[in-house]
Every structure is written in structure tokens, then in C-alpha cells.
Design an enzyme around this catalytic site. Structure first.
Site, PDB file in Angstrom:
ATOM      1  N   GLN A 180      60.285  63.095  36.578  1.00 43.01           N
ATOM      2  CA  GLN A 180      59.382  63.915  37.109  1.00 43.01           C
ATOM      3  C   GLN A 180      59.378  65.059  36.202  1.00 43.01           C
ATOM      4  O   GLN A 180      60.464  65.809  36.003  1.00 43.01           O
ATOM      5  CB  GLN A 180      59.743  64.336  38.634  1.00 43.01           C
ATOM      6  CG  GLN A 180      59.773  63.178  39.833  1.00 43.01           C
ATOM      7  CD  GLN A 180      58.451  62.957  39.925  1.00 43.01           C
ATOM      8  OE1 GLN A 180      57.191  63.380  39.691  1.00 43.01           O
ATOM      9  NE2 GLN A 180      58.252  61.716  40.984  1.00 43.01           N
ATOM     10  N   TYR A 209      58.701  51.739  44.088  1.00 38.45           N
ATOM     11  CA  TYR A 209      58.519  52.624  42.871  1.00 38.45           C
ATOM     12  C   TYR A 209      59.722  53.926  42.968  1.00 38.45           C
ATOM     13  O   TYR A 209      59.432  54.964  43.077  1.00 38.45           O
ATOM     14  CB  TYR A 209      57.289  53.426  42.885  1.00 38.45           C
ATOM     15  CG  TYR A 209      55.986  52.552  43.342  1.00 38.45           C
ATOM     16  CD1 TYR A 209      55.487  51.526  42.468  1.00 38.45           C
ATOM     17  CD2 TYR A 209      55.541  52.395  44.590  1.00 38.45           C
ATOM     18  CE1 TYR A 209      54.470  50.965  42.569  1.00 38.45           C
ATOM     19  CE2 TYR A 209      54.409  51.559  44.922  1.00 38.45           C
ATOM     20  CZ  TYR A 209      53.958  50.802  44.039  1.00 38.45           C
ATOM     21  OH  TYR A 209      53.072  49.979  44.036  1.00 38.45           O
ATOM     22  N   ASP A 290      55.731  56.117  45.835  1.00 41.10           N
ATOM     23  CA  ASP A 290      55.342  57.040  44.937  1.00 41.10           C
ATOM     24  C   ASP A 290      54.882  56.227  43.752  1.00 41.10           C
ATOM     25  O   ASP A 290      55.468  56.286  42.526  1.00 41.10           O
ATOM     26  CB  ASP A 290      56.730  57.809  44.647  1.00 41.10           C
ATOM     27  CG  ASP A 290      56.478  58.884  43.455  1.00 41.10           C
ATOM     28  OD1 ASP A 290      55.359  59.369  43.123  1.00 41.10           O
ATOM     29  OD2 ASP A 290      57.642  59.319  42.921  1.00 41.10           O
ATOM     30  N   CYS A 315      50.551  61.242  42.274  1.00 38.78           N
ATOM     31  CA  CYS A 315      50.168  62.195  41.240  1.00 38.78           C
ATOM     32  C   CYS A 315      48.673  61.956  40.775  1.00 38.78           C
ATOM     33  O   CYS A 315      48.290  62.595  39.860  1.00 38.78           O
ATOM     34  CB  CYS A 315      50.981  61.961  39.807  1.00 38.78           C
ATOM     35  SG  CYS A 315      50.666  60.115  39.488  1.00 38.78           S
ATOM     36  N   GLU A 349      50.053  67.045  42.238  1.00 41.22           N
ATOM     37  CA  GLU A 349      50.646  66.119  43.047  1.00 41.22           C
ATOM     38  C   GLU A 349      50.659  66.384  44.347  1.00 41.22           C
ATOM     39  O   GLU A 349      50.581  67.488  44.932  1.00 41.22           O
ATOM     40  CB  GLU A 349      52.310  66.476  42.532  1.00 41.22           C
ATOM     41  CG  GLU A 349      53.386  65.307  43.010  1.00 41.22           C
ATOM     42  CD  GLU A 349      53.640  64.227  41.996  1.00 41.22           C
ATOM     43  OE1 GLU A 349      53.326  64.435  40.757  1.00 41.22           O
ATOM     44  OE2 GLU A 349      53.823  63.262  42.604  1.00 41.22           O
TER      45      GLU A 349
HETATM   46  C1  LIG Z   1      55.657  58.180  39.827  1.00 44.86           C
HETATM   47  S1  LIG Z   1      57.093  57.190  39.136  1.00 44.86           S
HETATM   48  C2  LIG Z   1      57.868  57.547  40.371  1.00 44.86           C
HETATM   49  C3  LIG Z   1      59.590  57.238  40.423  1.00 44.86           C
HETATM   50  C4  LIG Z   1      60.489  57.757  41.195  1.00 44.86           C
HETATM   51  N1  LIG Z   1      59.943  57.801  42.762  1.00 44.86           N
HETATM   52  C5  LIG Z   1      60.775  59.336  40.863  1.00 44.86           C
HETATM   53  O1  LIG Z   1      60.462  60.477  41.664  1.00 44.86           O
HETATM   54  O2  LIG Z   1      61.470  59.466  39.722  1.00 44.86           O
HETATM   55  C6  LIG Z   1      56.644  55.460  39.593  1.00 44.86           C
HETATM   56  C7  LIG Z   1      57.463  54.230  39.150  1.00 44.86           C
HETATM   57  O3  LIG Z   1      56.888  52.892  39.636  1.00 44.86           O
HETATM   58  C8  LIG Z   1      57.343  52.267  38.497  1.00 44.86           C
HETATM   59  N2  LIG Z   1      56.401  51.251  38.677  1.00 44.86           N
HETATM   60  C9  LIG Z   1      55.192  51.184  37.895  1.00 44.86           C
HETATM   61  N3  LIG Z   1      54.484  49.968  38.073  1.00 44.86           N
HETATM   62  C10 LIG Z   1      55.292  49.264  39.172  1.00 44.86           C
HETATM   63  C11 LIG Z   1      55.349  48.084  40.004  1.00 44.86           C
HETATM   64  N4  LIG Z   1      54.043  47.434  39.611  1.00 44.86           N
HETATM   65  N5  LIG Z   1      55.982  47.785  40.748  1.00 44.86           N
HETATM   66  C12 LIG Z   1      57.039  48.620  40.924  1.00 44.86           C
HETATM   67  N6  LIG Z   1      57.322  49.577  40.298  1.00 44.86           N
HETATM   68  C13 LIG Z   1      56.451  49.992  39.327  1.00 44.86           C
HETATM   69  C14 LIG Z   1      57.563  53.056  37.459  1.00 44.86           C
HETATM   70  O4  LIG Z   1      58.517  52.280  36.401  1.00 44.86           O
HETATM   71  C15 LIG Z   1      58.060  54.346  37.741  1.00 44.86           C
HETATM   72  O5  LIG Z   1      59.520  54.522  37.854  1.00 44.86           O
END
Ligand SMILES: C[S@@+](CC[C@H](N)C(=O)[O-])C[C@H]1O[C@@H](n2cnc3c(N)ncnc32)[C@H](O)[C@@H]1O
Length: 357
Positions: A180, A209, A290, A315, A349
Site C-alpha cells: 500500500q 487478494y 481488495d 482503489c 481509495e
Molecule cells: C490491491 S492489492 C491488495 C493486497 C493486500 N490486500 C494489501 O493490502 O497489501 C491486490 C492484490 O491482488 C493480487 N492479485 C491480482 N490479481 C489476482 C487474482 N486474479 N487472484 C488473486 N489475487 C490477485 C495482487 O498480487 C495483489 O497482492
């Protein structure tokens, strides 16, 4: 209201005003606002370099006129990054091997640590000893990258301590994790979710996520058990490590994409990565999502709408609204907040609590 119009607003008060109107058809209640400090708010900062004559300066790219501009006296990155930038620049300027073919740098700062990743258009192993000397003269983690090569001096990992209500949470991650971008706002977001959870009946949590466990670890003690999933192996490895760092024993972190998780829950497919878990033993009262900017696809919405309580961190208000329109058939928004995570940009956000109708 058009996406283009939203794209022009950078002032937080105006963004908040716009978002209230934007979501009015779905939610008419109070929206809590969380402001960021106006300086030194960015945890991560990336710059390119401007080479001219014998000189070298940090530079950024202006997407409007598609040109690089020299960066001096900036105050948006973390204070540690701002203080360190001129020190690093002077040392690089003094050594031709370090300066030549250097095209970028990525800084990452936590409350405790700082790392700098130098990006080269030449094999970094050719300048190993120069980089090694540079590293020993600097008080930070130094990483050098070129095509398919990475050299890490000292340690690649950073530690972070977040204050969530009266608890200090410990995290470790590296530059390849999702992080973040605003630590002050990150603490506010997790605290907001925690405070609102305190008012609800809770059993188990399903988190999609989850990254390196940023929300998961701080929220886990609200629940009997937590299943947290994420697509990136690097993020999951740190999540498992962070669980141990905080002595938390009720979370199962599993590397699964949201699409894989939905087919596992629907029992369409068996996963070796789930061999030690019986999904039927969970009783999910809450789900936390998320997602990346694109939001949730239909298969994920079909999964999460089964649960009584949904916490949605987003976001991107545009994809959030699209998803909320579908969730509106089954769920009602009970709380909403806006966080100025991306100060002075059109981005922001949002946090939303939904309960089953
Ligand atoms: C906005 S970030 C949020 C991460 C965590 N909640 C944080 O606060 O640090 C989105 C996350 O989703 C993961 N991601 C992206 N595409 C995805 C998918 N299709 N399935 C699962 N995770 C995914 C990314 O690797 C990333 O860590």
C-alpha cells in the site's frame, strides 16, 4: 457523471464531494473521510535519470507532453527517501561505472528501513565491485537489476511496524510485493475495518487478494479461523512468514487466484495446494476483498455474495460502483469511507461494508 470528469479532480475535498454524488444511487448514508499528511506520504517512489553532458539528475515522465523533466526538491516521498536521494546521486555521479547506463531507481521506505533498487541497461555483474563499495558506504538495502539479473547487497527484505488501535503489527516484505503506497493511510484503513468489525457478529473470514497479509494479520483475532488467498507466490511466502512473526495461528494462507478459489469453493476443481484444508470446515460470516483496479469479475461476485458480510476495499471507484450495482441485488451498504491514499492525484481509495438484505 463521466469517468473523464472524475479524472480531472485531485483535491481531496472535491474528490470526496464527487464520490458522494457518484455513489448516491446506492448509498445515502454518511461517508467517513480520512485525510493524508500533505508531505512525505509516499512509501514507494520511482524515478528515471536524466543524463546530459556529464551531468546526472533524477527525472520523472510527464505524460501530458510525453517528456522527462528534472526532479529537484520534491516532498511527496517518505522523508527517509527525500533525505537519501541527494546522497545517492552524489555517490553515483562520482563513479563513471555506476553512472553509465543507469536508467532508473526505485525507493521503498518503511518506518524503520529503506531500500534503493538501481536499474541498469548493462550487466550489473560487470560493476559488482563498484556496487559493493557503494553499498558499504550507504545506510540502506541496495539492489541492482539488469535484464534477467539481480544483485542484492545486505538484505532485500524490509520490516514494517503498523500501529493498529493498541496493537503493534510486524510485517516483512520485499520490493516485489504489493505494498500500500501510503503507510499513514494504510494504518487508518486497517483500523477502520477493525473498529467496524468490533460491532458485528463474527465466525470465519474469507479474504481474497490478501497480499503479504497486510489486513489479514491485523484482523485475524476478530475471527475463529481465516482463509486468505492471493495469486502471487512471493506475497504468500511473506504472508506465511508474517504470520509466524506475529505468533498468529488461526490463518491459512493459500496461493490461489480468485478464479481458482471460486472453482475450489464451487467444488469444480481440486487443488493440491488445498490438500491439507477442508473448505467445508469453514463457516464464513465475512469476506474481505481488495482487488486490483479492474475490480471483481462475475465469478468472484457470485462467490462473495453468498456471505452475510462483505468488506470491499477498492482503489478504483469506477469498478467499485460497477461491482456494487450487482451486489446491490443481495446486499446493502452499511458503512463507507474514503481514504486519501493517492494525494494530489485523481485516484482515491474507498472502503465499503455490506450486509445481506
Ligand atoms: C490491491 S492489492 C491488495 C493486497 C493486500 N490486500 C494489501 O493490502 O497489501 C491486490 C492484490 O491482488 C493480487 N492479485 C491480482 N490479481 C489476482 C487474482 N486474479 N487472484 C488473486 N489475487 C490477485 C495482487 O498480487 C495483489 O497482492
Amino acid at each position: 457523471m463521466s469517468l473523464a470528469k472524475f479524472g480531472n479532480i485531485t483535491n481531496f475535498e472535491e474528490k470526496a464531494c464527487f464520490v458522494k454524488k457518484f455513489f448516491l444511487e446506492l448509498y445515502q448514508g454518511e461517508i467517513e473521510l480520512f485525510r493524508s499528511p500533505s508531505k512525505h506520504y509516499r512509501t514507494r517512489a520511482e524515478f528515471s535519470f536524466y543524463h546530459y553532458n556529464d551531468k546526472l539528475d533524477y527525472a520523472m515522465f510527464d505524460p501530458k507532453n510525453k517528456k522527462k523533466f528534472i526532479v529537484k526538491d520534491i516532498d511527496f516521498p517518505d522523508k527517509k527517501i527525500c533525505d537519501f536521494m541527494p546522497i545517492l546521486l552524489e555517490k553515483i555521479k562520482a563513479n563513471l561505472n555506476l553512472k553509465e547506463k543507469l536508467f532508473g531507481v526505485e525507493f521503498l521506505a518503511t518506518k524503520q528501513d529503506l531500500s534503493a533498487t538501481l536499474l541498469y541497461h548493462k550487466d550489473v555483474e560487470l560493476i559488482y565491485s563498484d556496487l559493493s563499495k557503494l553499498s558499504s558506504n550507504l545506510n540502506c538495502n541496495l539492489i541492482a537489476r539488469s535484464k534477467k539479473k539481480k544483485i542484492v547487497f545486505k538484505n532485500e527484505n524490509l520490516t514494517q511496524k503498523l500501529q493498529i488501535q493498541n496493537k503493534e503489527m510486524l510485517y516483512e516484505f520485499n520490493n516485489d510485493c504489493f505494498i500500500q503506497p501510503n503507510t499513514f493511510i494504510n494504518e487508518k484503513m486497517i483500523t477502520w475495518v477493525n473498529e467496524n468489525l468490533a460491532l458485528q457478529n463474527k465466525k470465519d473470514l474469507l479474504e481474497l487478494y490478501c497480499g503479504y497479509g497486510n489486513f489479514t494479520l491485523a484482523l485475524a483475532n476478530n475471527f475463529r479461523k481465516v482463509l486468505a488467498t492471493e495469486i502471487s507466490k512471493n506475497n504468500i511466502n511473506f504472508a506465511l512468514k508474517n504470520c509466524k512473526l506475529n505468533n498468529i495461528t488461526n490463518i491459512d494462507f493459500v496461493r490461489l487466484s480468485s478464479e481458482e478459489l471460486s472453482s475450489a469453493l464451487k467444488k469444480e476443481r481440486k487443488f493440491f495446494r488445498l490438500k491439507n484444508l477442508n473448505l467445508d470446515h469453514f463457516d464464513f460470516s465475512h469476506t474481505l476483498v481488495d482487488p486490483p483496479r479492474a475490480g471483481l469479475d462475475k465469478s468472484v461476485i457470485d462467490v462473495i455474495k453468498k456471505y452475510d458480510n462483505i468488506i470491499y476495499i477498492s482503489c478504483n471507484p469506477i469498478s467499485l460502483k460497477e461491482n456494487l450495482k450487482i451486489l446491490d441485488q443481495t446486499h446493502k451498504i452499511s458503512k463507507m469511507a474514503i481514504f486519501d491514499q493517492f494525494v494530489n492525484t485523481p485516484h482515491l481509495e474507498c472502503g465499503v461494508f455490506l450486509t445481506k438484505k
